[in-house]
Scaffold this motif. Sequence first.
Motif, PDB file in Angstrom:
ATOM      1  N   ILE A 115       0.781  -0.446  -5.125  1.00 35.58           N
ATOM      2  CA  ILE A 115      -0.566  -0.142  -5.602  1.00 35.58           C
ATOM      3  C   ILE A 115      -0.543   0.909  -6.705  1.00 35.58           C
ATOM      4  CG2 ILE A 115      -1.737  -0.825  -3.477  1.00 35.58           C
ATOM      5  CD1 ILE A 115      -1.819   2.184  -2.727  1.00 35.58           C
ATOM      6  N   HIS A 116       0.488   1.754  -6.704  1.00 31.16           N
ATOM      7  CA  HIS A 116       0.607   2.790  -7.732  1.00 31.16           C
ATOM      8  C   HIS A 116       2.089   3.030  -7.985  1.00 31.16           C
ATOM      9  CE1 HIS A 116      -0.680   5.981 -10.316  1.00 31.16           C
ATOM     10  NE2 HIS A 116      -0.106   6.940  -9.604  1.00 31.16           N
ATOM     11  N   PHE A 117       2.475   3.047  -9.246  1.00 26.45           N
ATOM     12  CA  PHE A 117       3.885   3.161  -9.629  1.00 26.45           C
ATOM     13  C   PHE A 117       4.033   4.271 -10.642  1.00 26.45           C
ATOM     14  CE2 PHE A 117       7.080   1.682 -12.839  1.00 26.45           C
ATOM     15  CZ  PHE A 117       8.210   2.022 -12.111  1.00 26.45           C
ATOM     16  N   VAL A 118       4.943   5.227 -10.364  1.00 29.55           N
ATOM     17  CA  VAL A 118       5.098   6.408 -11.214  1.00 29.55           C
ATOM     18  C   VAL A 118       6.566   6.587 -11.593  1.00 29.55           C
ATOM     19  CG1 VAL A 118       4.736   8.890 -11.437  1.00 29.55           C
ATOM     20  CG2 VAL A 118       3.173   7.520 -10.032  1.00 29.55           C
ATOM     21  N   PRO A 119       6.971   6.317 -12.845  1.00 31.81           N
ATOM     22  CA  PRO A 119       8.321   6.683 -13.286  1.00 31.81           C
ATOM     23  C   PRO A 119       8.420   8.204 -13.435  1.00 31.81           C
ATOM     24  CG  PRO A 119       7.343   4.969 -14.693  1.00 31.81           C
ATOM     25  CD  PRO A 119       6.239   5.554 -13.867  1.00 31.81           C
ATOM     26  N   LEU A 120       9.307   8.827 -12.703  1.00 35.52           N
ATOM     27  CA  LEU A 120       9.429  10.283 -12.726  1.00 35.52           C
ATOM     28  C   LEU A 120      10.156  10.756 -13.981  1.00 35.52           C
ATOM     29  CD1 LEU A 120      10.377  11.037  -9.002  1.00 35.52           C
ATOM     30  CD2 LEU A 120       8.103  10.864 -10.047  1.00 35.52           C
ATOM     31  N   GLN A 121       9.775  11.935 -14.444  1.00 38.11           N
ATOM     32  CA  GLN A 121      10.365  12.509 -15.648  1.00 38.11           C
ATOM     33  C   GLN A 121      11.509  13.473 -15.343  1.00 38.11           C
ATOM     34  OE1 GLN A 121       9.379  11.349 -18.691  1.00 38.11           O
ATOM     35  NE2 GLN A 121       8.232   9.963 -17.359  1.00 38.11           N
ATOM     36  N   GLU A 122      11.684  13.817 -14.068  1.00 41.37           N
ATOM     37  CA  GLU A 122      12.805  14.661 -13.680  1.00 41.37           C
ATOM     38  C   GLU A 122      13.283  14.255 -12.298  1.00 41.37           C
ATOM     39  OE1 GLU A 122      11.534  18.698 -13.645  1.00 41.37           O
ATOM     40  OE2 GLU A 122      10.207  18.452 -11.928  1.00 41.37           O
ATOM     41  N   ALA A 123      14.535  14.570 -12.021  1.00 40.89           N
ATOM     42  CA  ALA A 123      15.122  14.184 -10.742  1.00 40.89           C
ATOM     43  C   ALA A 123      14.436  14.906  -9.590  1.00 40.89           C
ATOM     44  CB  ALA A 123      16.612  14.504 -10.741  1.00 40.89           C
TER      45      ALA A 123
ATOM     46  N   PRO B 219       4.020  15.388  -6.425  1.00 38.47           N
ATOM     47  CA  PRO B 219       2.607  15.014  -6.330  1.00 38.47           C
ATOM     48  C   PRO B 219       2.352  13.571  -6.733  1.00 38.47           C
ATOM     49  CG  PRO B 219       2.989  16.383  -8.268  1.00 38.47           C
ATOM     50  CD  PRO B 219       4.271  16.377  -7.493  1.00 38.47           C
ATOM     51  N   GLY B 220       1.363  12.955  -6.067  1.00 39.50           N
ATOM     52  CA  GLY B 220       0.889  11.636  -6.469  1.00 39.50           C
ATOM     53  C   GLY B 220       1.677  10.465  -5.943  1.00 39.50           C
ATOM     54  N   VAL B 221       2.679  10.711  -5.078  1.00 37.30           N
ATOM     55  CA  VAL B 221       3.469   9.602  -4.546  1.00 37.30           C
ATOM     56  C   VAL B 221       3.642   9.762  -3.046  1.00 37.30           C
ATOM     57  CG1 VAL B 221       4.722   9.364  -6.741  1.00 37.30           C
ATOM     58  CG2 VAL B 221       5.726  10.711  -4.874  1.00 37.30           C
ATOM     59  N   ASP B 222       3.911   8.625  -2.387  1.00 44.91           N
ATOM     60  CA  ASP B 222       4.239   8.635  -0.965  1.00 44.91           C
ATOM     61  C   ASP B 222       5.748   8.626  -0.742  1.00 44.91           C
ATOM     62  OD1 ASP B 222       1.456   8.362  -0.216  1.00 44.91           O
ATOM     63  OD2 ASP B 222       1.615   6.249  -0.800  1.00 44.91           O
ATOM     64  N   ALA B 223       6.475   8.069  -1.703  1.00 46.70           N
ATOM     65  CA  ALA B 223       7.925   7.956  -1.582  1.00 46.70           C
ATOM     66  C   ALA B 223       8.522   7.806  -2.977  1.00 46.70           C
ATOM     67  CB  ALA B 223       8.312   6.761  -0.707  1.00 46.70           C
ATOM     68  N   VAL B 224       9.828   8.060  -3.066  1.00 49.52           N
ATOM     69  CA  VAL B 224      10.549   7.942  -4.336  1.00 49.52           C
ATOM     70  C   VAL B 224      11.771   7.059  -4.130  1.00 49.52           C
ATOM     71  CG1 VAL B 224      11.858   9.147  -6.126  1.00 49.52           C
ATOM     72  CG2 VAL B 224       9.789  10.185  -5.170  1.00 49.52           C
TER      73      VAL B 224
ATOM     74  N   PRO C 175       0.818  -1.228   0.000  1.00 49.36           N
ATOM     75  CA  PRO C 175       0.000   0.000   0.000  1.00 49.36           C
ATOM     76  C   PRO C 175       0.851   1.279   0.000  1.00 49.36           C
ATOM     77  CG  PRO C 175       0.071  -0.919   2.200  1.00 49.36           C
ATOM     78  CD  PRO C 175       0.799  -1.906   1.317  1.00 49.36           C
ATOM     79  N   ILE C 176       1.667   1.410  -1.009  1.00 49.40           N
ATOM     80  CA  ILE C 176       2.523   2.595  -1.155  1.00 49.40           C
ATOM     81  C   ILE C 176       2.429   3.075  -2.601  1.00 49.40           C
ATOM     82  CG2 ILE C 176       4.897   3.466  -1.134  1.00 49.40           C
ATOM     83  CD1 ILE C 176       5.556   1.413   1.000  1.00 49.40           C
ATOM     84  N   ARG C 177       2.274   4.377  -2.771  1.00 46.64           N
ATOM     85  CA  ARG C 177       2.358   4.984  -4.111  1.00 46.64           C
ATOM     86  C   ARG C 177       3.818   5.362  -4.327  1.00 46.64           C
ATOM     87  NH1 ARG C 177      -1.521   9.917  -3.755  1.00 46.64           N
ATOM     88  NH2 ARG C 177      -0.251  10.153  -1.868  1.00 46.64           N
ATOM     89  N   LEU C 178       4.481   4.596  -5.148  1.00 49.63           N
ATOM     90  CA  LEU C 178       5.929   4.742  -5.286  1.00 49.63           C
ATOM     91  C   LEU C 178       6.303   5.413  -6.600  1.00 49.63           C
ATOM     92  CD1 LEU C 178       8.668   3.813  -3.822  1.00 49.63           C
ATOM     93  CD2 LEU C 178       8.778   2.152  -5.682  1.00 49.63           C
ATOM     94  N   GLY C 179       7.113   6.447  -6.492  1.00 48.02           N
ATOM     95  CA  GLY C 179       7.756   7.018  -7.659  1.00 48.02           C
ATOM     96  C   GLY C 179       9.166   6.462  -7.776  1.00 48.02           C
ATOM     97  N   VAL C 180       9.704   6.420  -8.987  1.00 45.36           N
ATOM     98  CA  VAL C 180      11.079   5.960  -9.176  1.00 45.36           C
ATOM     99  C   VAL C 180      11.798   6.905 -10.124  1.00 45.36           C
ATOM    100  CG1 VAL C 180      10.536   4.413 -11.110  1.00 45.36           C
ATOM    101  CG2 VAL C 180      12.569   3.984  -9.717  1.00 45.36           C
ATOM    102  N   TRP C 181      13.036   7.191  -9.788  1.00 47.11           N
ATOM    103  CA  TRP C 181      13.879   8.003 -10.661  1.00 47.11           C
ATOM    104  C   TRP C 181      15.138   7.205 -10.993  1.00 47.11           C
ATOM    105  CZ3 TRP C 181      14.367  11.476 -14.143  1.00 47.11           C
ATOM    106  CH2 TRP C 181      15.621  12.009 -14.445  1.00 47.11           C
ATOM    107  N   TYR C 182      15.369   6.990 -12.301  1.00 47.35           N
ATOM    108  CA  TYR C 182      16.560   6.284 -12.755  1.00 47.35           C
ATOM    109  C   TYR C 182      17.600   7.319 -13.210  1.00 47.35           C
ATOM    110  CZ  TYR C 182      13.337   2.300 -13.062  1.00 47.35           C
ATOM    111  OH  TYR C 182      12.417   1.313 -12.789  1.00 47.35           O
TER     112      TYR C 182
END
Length: 256
Positions: free
Chosen positions: A92-100, A108-113, A43-50
């Motif tokens: 539950i929600h996965f967001v690839p970020l477009q900027e660092a 916005p839209g995430v609990d952690a990155v 139950p985490i909305r996770l963003g990721v930055w590569y």
Amino acid sequence: MSRSTISASRCLLVLALALLAGCGPNTVKVEGHFPPPLMDALPIRLGVWYPEEFRNHEIFDEARSRSESDWVVQTGTAQVAMWNSLLQGMFIHFVPLQEAPAKGKPIPGVDAVLIPHVDELQYAIPQQTHIKVYEIWMRYRFELLDDKGESLVGWTMPAYGKTPTAFLRSDEDAVNLAAVMALRDAGANFAMTFPGIPEVAALMGVPEPKPDEAAHGELPSGDELPLLLDDGPAMDTGVIHEVENVPVETGGEDTP
């Protein structure tokens, strides 16, 4: 010097250059299939930055003797493919970020990155070890930030893959398969250890264990630990690797 001698010399020079051009490094662009994990989403909305060095990760290993060849192993594309598949299935929600992410700037839209790094990659082939096994070792470093870019926790994690020489057509095929196995191992280890990190448990609203419970070293929801991948070589999920806390620096600028 006669014209025929000059022409012959030029032909020999062209032939030598062609032979040198054909003696380039052994190059492996790692490719594999990475199905999503078989587990209930956390139950985490996770963003990721590569970071760029992660997306384009490769190693160059110079030959140690005339009997060996240089090697270039490119894992960046496969890294992104594996982690996208894993993280999309884990949360539950996965967001690839477009900027660092930047420190102090709301995301916005995430609990952690999550920000992954490959700190080290080593490989071994039979020509080096005289053992009929190809091996890949990787060491990852992770940063976990909150939704304002502030550091929550950092840790490192190992990964390992190997494959025997039998039935493989070339050294390149064997190194590729060993790298794929190491990536699968990384995914399994991450899925099993991530929920047990105290800062992650706090994000999920899991109460901290009592001192007597913590002493036993049990992970929460042990009966629901994920078995990853229903396709291809199975991940080895029988060993939980140690997770080590490391200091984290944030706020650097990075663009795709």
